[in-house]
Design an enzyme around this catalytic site. Structure first.
Site, PDB file in Angstrom:
ATOM      1  N   ARG A 135       0.826  -1.216   0.000  1.00 26.98           N
ATOM      2  CA  ARG A 135       0.000   0.000   0.000  1.00 26.98           C
ATOM      3  C   ARG A 135       0.857   1.261   0.000  1.00 26.98           C
ATOM      4  O   ARG A 135       0.459   2.298  -0.540  1.00 26.98           O
ATOM      5  CB  ARG A 135      -0.988  -0.001   1.169  1.00 26.98           C
ATOM      6  N   GLU A 164     -18.848   4.534   0.037  1.00 25.69           N
ATOM      7  CA  GLU A 164     -18.079   4.009  -1.093  1.00 25.69           C
ATOM      8  C   GLU A 164     -18.864   4.032  -2.400  1.00 25.69           C
ATOM      9  O   GLU A 164     -18.290   4.262  -3.469  1.00 25.69           O
ATOM     10  CB  GLU A 164     -17.605   2.584  -0.789  1.00 25.69           C
ATOM     11  N   PHE A 195     -14.457  -3.080   0.379  1.00 26.69           N
ATOM     12  CA  PHE A 195     -15.369  -1.961   0.108  1.00 26.69           C
ATOM     13  C   PHE A 195     -15.157  -1.394  -1.295  1.00 26.69           C
ATOM     14  O   PHE A 195     -15.940  -0.590  -1.770  1.00 26.69           O
ATOM     15  CB  PHE A 195     -15.191  -0.867   1.164  1.00 26.69           C
ATOM     16  N   HIS A 211      -5.504  -3.798   1.625  1.00 23.30           N
ATOM     17  CA  HIS A 211      -5.945  -4.781   2.621  1.00 23.30           C
ATOM     18  C   HIS A 211      -6.666  -5.963   1.986  1.00 23.30           C
ATOM     19  O   HIS A 211      -7.627  -6.500   2.538  1.00 23.30           O
ATOM     20  CB  HIS A 211      -6.830  -4.119   3.682  1.00 23.30           C
ATOM     21  N   ARG A 228      -1.789  -4.990   3.031  1.00 21.56           N
ATOM     22  CA  ARG A 228      -1.436  -4.319   4.270  1.00 21.56           C
ATOM     23  C   ARG A 228      -0.080  -4.726   4.846  1.00 21.56           C
ATOM     24  O   ARG A 228       0.620  -3.870   5.418  1.00 21.56           O
ATOM     25  CB  ARG A 228      -2.531  -4.614   5.302  1.00 21.56           C
TER      26      ARG A 228
END
Lengths: 322, 283
Positions: A18, A66, A91, A117, A175
């Site tokens: 990330r 979202e 999401f 993630h 992550r």
């Protein structure tokens, strides 16, 4: 374990993918004034803070909404903007599938859906957040490009590359702190598989975090006198079918390795390619029709069969079926 | 496009209603009810209010933009686009047929001029329009973005996500209109899912709200849109609550949800066309 192995790729530093996204976005923003960022209340987690700081007028806090974020991004493309949306992979896909399907994919909008993630390595947050179906959902959508880079450097390069590509993209990253084993100055070619290690007995097609596990598995197999080819499939769609067929023609069997459900993942795409062009034994390393759970990334990779040892087992099984 | 006077707008509306009915009749599918109810609004926008170019550029820089969130009322939009020169009126013959650019719900896939995003799955248009409006602001483009939603569509949660966002970010170059006909597929909104005080809800979300009480009277529609336009640029997005009657213009279709998605028979079409003057020539 990997310290004692004669690895073809090594690392001196670990970092999360990330962060590669965050740093890539900042560079893309510096290069192209049309790059804009949107985030649904996860600026820190997505590492979008540096972009926000440098380009406040091109950054939009969306709040925990979202569906709206995807629609906003689609609308922004209509005036020439290149929106990068940021939230967790869960999401970014499942929660907003219909918004992506209609407003982004079907409408062929230049939106970059950037998803952190992803997979089990999210760790302790557990199964609600550990999405393992996102690649499947995204690759089914016409017009959509699906990219899952393997480390910090490749994620950074991919982020910059998709800014220059016209069309909807799903960029998947994660992550955990992960070995940085690919070069900082790499050229990222969308849709072009990267043969990292030459071999002749079996081909390991890996994507995302599992590329590192494939590199470790290659060294383990070599110790046992098995020569494995390792191919980094950073772009799951469009799939580099030519590279896959060419390699399996030579090795005669293959393993797919991914941090995703077997249903709908990279393995499925490779199976389709092989069945149509060059039928050969294929073994899968991935999550087999189950949700994840809380735990450390290493524990989860072990429990769900996603680490180098599992790739080694799968490679031997594939070879045995030749 | 040149601004058309009131008298001409009324004439165009009659032709647009004929187009809607003939398109839906020819393929025996589509949504005539709210298309007829929103005819004055569309005609007012495309022939009087918006600065737009029928040569069509997807980006629409320095043009006013329109988005249709309740995509099922595509017949009225297709007619207005054709009648304002985006494509030939003849093409309306292909509506909902195989290999057509005039899909059941508006789409960009086939490259129909005038359409900038697909719609049909409800609740998404306000987000898209808000994004487009914000991008215009960044670009220093002072034109306005319009979006139309259905009233039944207000039951979708995403509408309220976008409503909250647009107010928070002061997207004040945005005029959203709600087709307030109080009907949805399964019946009156009051019975299916009561919208309660819609005006109060939008005010509470931080929008400037106006009401157009007679959404099927061209002078009132124009007045409402002028008023809405005058409220732009003042720090708040603008909502136009447009009271319409579903099926307006055809006596046996007006005021009921029954014509939401039903096509008229040969006989019903003849009856309906007898009530609407052919002003621009049928396609």
């Amino acid at each position: 374990m990997d310290k004692t192995l004669d690895l073809k790729f090594t690392y001196t530093e670990k970092k999360d993918t990330r962060s590669g996204f965050g740093d890539g976005l900042l560079e893309a923003g510096r290069k192209n004034p049309n790059v804009v960022g949107l985030c649904a209340d996860l600026i820190g987690s997505l590492k979008m803070g540096a972009f926000q700081k440098e380009f406040p007028e091109r950054f939009f806090q969306v709040g925990i909404a979202e569906a709206n974020m995807i629609g906003l991004a689609a609308g922004m493309t209509i005036n020439g903007k290149i929106p990068f949306t940021g939230t967790f992979a869960n999401f970014s896909t499942g929660r907003v599938y219909d918004q992506i399907r209609q407003s982004v994919a079907y409408s062929d909008k230049n939106v970059k859906i950037c998803a952190s993630h992803a997979g089990l390595t999210l760790g302790e947050d557990g199964a609600t957040h550990q999405i393992l179906e996102d690649v499947g959902m995204m690759k089914m959508l016409p017009h959509m490009t699906v990219i899952n880079p393997c480390d910090y450097n490749q994620t950074k390069a991919a982020t910059m590359a998709i800014a220059e590509y016209e069309g909807p993209v799903y960029l998947r990253f994660g992550r955990p702190s992960w070995p940085i084993f690919t070069p900082a100055d790499q050229k990222f070619e969308i849709g072009k598989a990267w043969k990292m290690i030459e071999g002749k007995d079996v081909t390991i097609f890996a994507t995302g975090h599992l590329v590192w596990e494939a590199v470790v598995a290659e060294a383990m197999l070599r110790e046992e006198g098995i020569s494995a080819e390792v191919i980094n499939i950073h772009t799951i769609k469009p799939l580099d079918e030519e590279a896959i067929i060419e390699s399996v023609k030579k090795t005669g069997c293959a393993v797919s390795a991914e941090e995703h459900q077997l249903n709908g993942g990279l393995g499925d795409s490779i199976a389709q390619t092989l069945i149509r062009n060059n039928p050969a034994p294929l073994e899968y390393v991935g999550v087999n029709d189950s949700f994840g759970e809380s735990g450390t990334p290493t524990e989860l990779m072990e429990k769900y069969g996603l680490n180098a040892e599992n790739i080694v087992k799968a490679a031997k099984a594939a070879i045995a079926r030749k | 496009m040149e601004k058309q006077p009131l008298e001409q707008l009324t004439k165009i509306s009659s032709q647009v209603r004929r187009d809607i009915l003939r398109m839906v009749h020819a393929v025996q599918s589509g949504h005539p009810g709210a298309s007829l109810g929103c005819t004055e609004f569309f005609v007012a926008l495309y022939f009087n209010q918006m600065k737009h170019d029928n040569k069509f550029n997807m980006d629409g820089a320095n043009e006013d933009l329109f988005f249709l969130s309740n995509g099922h009322i595509s017949p009225v939009w297709y007619s207005v686009l054709a009648r304002s020169g985006y494509f030939s009126a003849e093409e309306m013959k292909t509506f909902r047929k195989l290999d057509s650019r005039l899909q059941g719900h508006p789409a960009t896939e086939e490259g129909l001029p005038g359409i900038r995003i697909a719609s049909g799955s409800l609740g998404q248009g306000l987000s898209v329009a808000t994004g487009a409006a914000q991008a215009k602001k960044i670009n220093g483009d002072d034109r306005t973005v319009y979006v139309l939603m259905g009233d039944g569509e207000q039951q979708e949660g995403q509408v309220w996500e976008a409503a909250m966002y647009a107010a928070h970010h002061k997207v004040d170059n945005l005029i959203a209109t709600i087709d307030f006909n109080r009907q949805q597929i399964d019946g009156p909104t009051k019975e299916v899912m009561d919208l309660q005080d819609l005006k109060a809800k939008w005010v509470a979300f931080g929008w400037e709200v106006i009401e157009t009480k007679q959404g099927n009277d061209m002078a009132s529609v124009l007045e409402g849109l002028e008023k809405a336009k005058a409220l732009t640029g003042k720090g708040k997005p603008v909502l136009n609550l447009l009271h319409t009657e579903m099926g307006f213009g055809v006596d046996f279709m007006v005021g009921t949800h029954k014509w939401h998605g039903i096509a008229p028979s040969d006989e019903q079409l003849a009856n309906a066309l007898g009530q609407l003057e052919e002003t621009l020539g049928d396609y």
